[in-house]
Scaffold this active site. Structure first.
Site, mmCIF file in Angstrom:
data_model
loop_
_atom_site.group_PDB
_atom_site.id
_atom_site.type_symbol
_atom_site.label_atom_id
_atom_site.label_comp_id
_atom_site.label_asym_id
_atom_site.label_seq_id
_atom_site.Cartn_x
_atom_site.Cartn_y
_atom_site.Cartn_z
ATOM 1 N N SER A 47 52.572 -1.356 2.002
ATOM 2 C CA SER A 47 53.119 -0.105 2.539
ATOM 3 C C SER A 47 53.823 -0.401 3.859
ATOM 4 C CB SER A 47 52.002 0.912 2.751
ATOM 5 O OG SER A 47 51.117 0.462 3.771
ATOM 6 N N LEU A 49 53.167 0.730 6.908
ATOM 7 C CA LEU A 49 52.186 0.395 7.938
ATOM 8 C C LEU A 49 51.491 -0.920 7.625
ATOM 9 C CD1 LEU A 49 50.518 0.928 10.429
ATOM 10 C CD2 LEU A 49 49.010 2.386 9.054
ATOM 11 N N TYR A 191 44.221 15.802 -1.028
ATOM 12 C CA TYR A 191 44.436 14.773 -0.003
ATOM 13 C C TYR A 191 43.579 15.059 1.232
ATOM 14 C CZ TYR A 191 46.915 11.768 3.308
ATOM 15 O OH TYR A 191 47.231 10.823 4.252
ATOM 16 N N LYS A 195 40.431 12.849 2.889
ATOM 17 C CA LYS A 195 40.486 12.368 4.274
ATOM 18 C C LYS A 195 39.316 12.908 5.094
ATOM 19 C CE LYS A 195 44.051 9.743 3.968
ATOM 20 N NZ LYS A 195 43.900 8.283 4.154
ATOM 21 N N SER A 226 58.738 6.974 7.252
ATOM 22 C CA SER A 226 59.457 5.781 6.841
ATOM 23 C C SER A 226 60.235 5.221 8.023
ATOM 24 C CB SER A 226 60.415 6.102 5.683
ATOM 25 O OG SER A 226 61.401 7.017 6.114
#
Length: 311
Positions: A47, A49, A191, A195, A226
């Protein structure tokens, strides 16, 4: 006196700039010494990151284990790291195929890593799967997949690697989480739930392993955007919804978050929240004035749906 002040101001600014530069260089060198020769596992290294974390820790001389679910992209990352690295100061990264949404393979990957290096010094739980949509339209199957990737996968990997940290009385676990581990945002129920669950697990774990000198850290940005997307100026509607959440939309740059992860490892921070003032205020409002927060969010949803219907 006025002339003297005018002459001293540039010197003062120059001195401050010099001190900041020295501080940054010392911090950079200190970071490298902290991770040098350390075994560092990074999940979802392919990814944005993940790549930046791989770059930062590889430059620092860590023994990297790069995990990802696409071998070609892992190999591409490997080539990129090797092409710019000094072989006398860095180690060749180890590549491991890992899809955290397939929790049946996580234990095998942990065993492969331990068989290779014998231990793990730093585990960076970076993998994440997102989904957006009304709760009643998200299938239970997709809910389960999100929980496997964002919650069960990371905790299975953590539990598999944790015993060696406890026995050696050293180690650090970093969870890259999200603002949605602290507050829920509409249309992201699965999501946000995953989390919240992950943050709860690692908050509890932190207290459990403190006596063994194992550090548990959480790094929670708003969103990780991005590389080439920047917030536009003046191109958002003048509404409470947009005002309240526009800063959350674009989030932090992967480079900035990776550098913060390195600082978190170096300083052994327990919790880091990367956000602009508006998202930070939202978290405090959610805690101190929940009715106000829910009213603003509900109004924003109604307004958004109204705009969609008119469109």
């Amino acid at each position: 006196m006025g002339v003297t002040a005018v002459l001293l101001l540039p010197l003062l600014l120059l001195g401050i700039s010099g001190l900041l530069f020295i501080y940054q260089e010392v911090s950079r060198l200190w970071s490298k010494s902290v991770v040098q020769n350390k075994v560092v596992v990074i999940t979802d290294a392919i990814s944005g990151l993940g790549k930046e974390c791989a770059r930062v820790f590889h430059t620092g001389g860590a023994r990297l284990v790069l995990c990802g679910k696409n071998w070609e992209r892992l190999q591409s990352l490997y080539d990129a790291l090797i092409s710019v690295a000094d072989p006398s100061k860095t180690f060749t990264p180890k590549l491991v195929l890992l899809d955290l949404s397939d929790i049946s393979c996580v234990q095998d990957v942990a065993k492969e890593v331990l068989d290779c290096y014998g231990c793990v010094d730093i585990l960076i739980n970076n993998a994440s799967v997102k989904v957006k949509g009304p709760a009643h339209k998200v299938s239970l199957e997709l809910d389960k997949k999100i929980m496997d990737a964002n919650y069960f996968g990371p905790i299975i990997l953590t539990k598999a690697l944790l015993p060696t940290m406890i026995s050696r009385r050293t180690g650090q676990i970093v969870l890259v989480n999200n603002i949605q581990g602290k507050l829920g945002i509409p249309f992201r129920t699965a999501y946000a739930a995953s989390k919240h669950a992950a943050l709860g697990f690692f908050d509890c774990l932190r207290a459990e392993v403190e006596e063994y000198d194992v550090v548990v850290s959480t790094v929670s940005p708003t969103f990780i955007r991005s590389y080439h997307v920047d917030p536009g100026q003046g191109n958002w509607e003048a509404s409470i919804w947009k005002f309240f959440f526009r800063k959350l939309t674009y989030g932090a740059h992967p480079v900035d978050v990776a550098e913060e992860v390195m600082r978190t490892v170096r300083r052994k921070k327990q919790e880091v929240f990367l956000a602009n003032p508006i998202p930070k205020a939202a978290v405090y409002i959610r805690t101190l004035f929940p009715e106000l927060f829910f009213a603003v969010v509900a109004y924003g949803v109604k307004e958004k749906l109204s705009v969609q219907e008119e469109g």
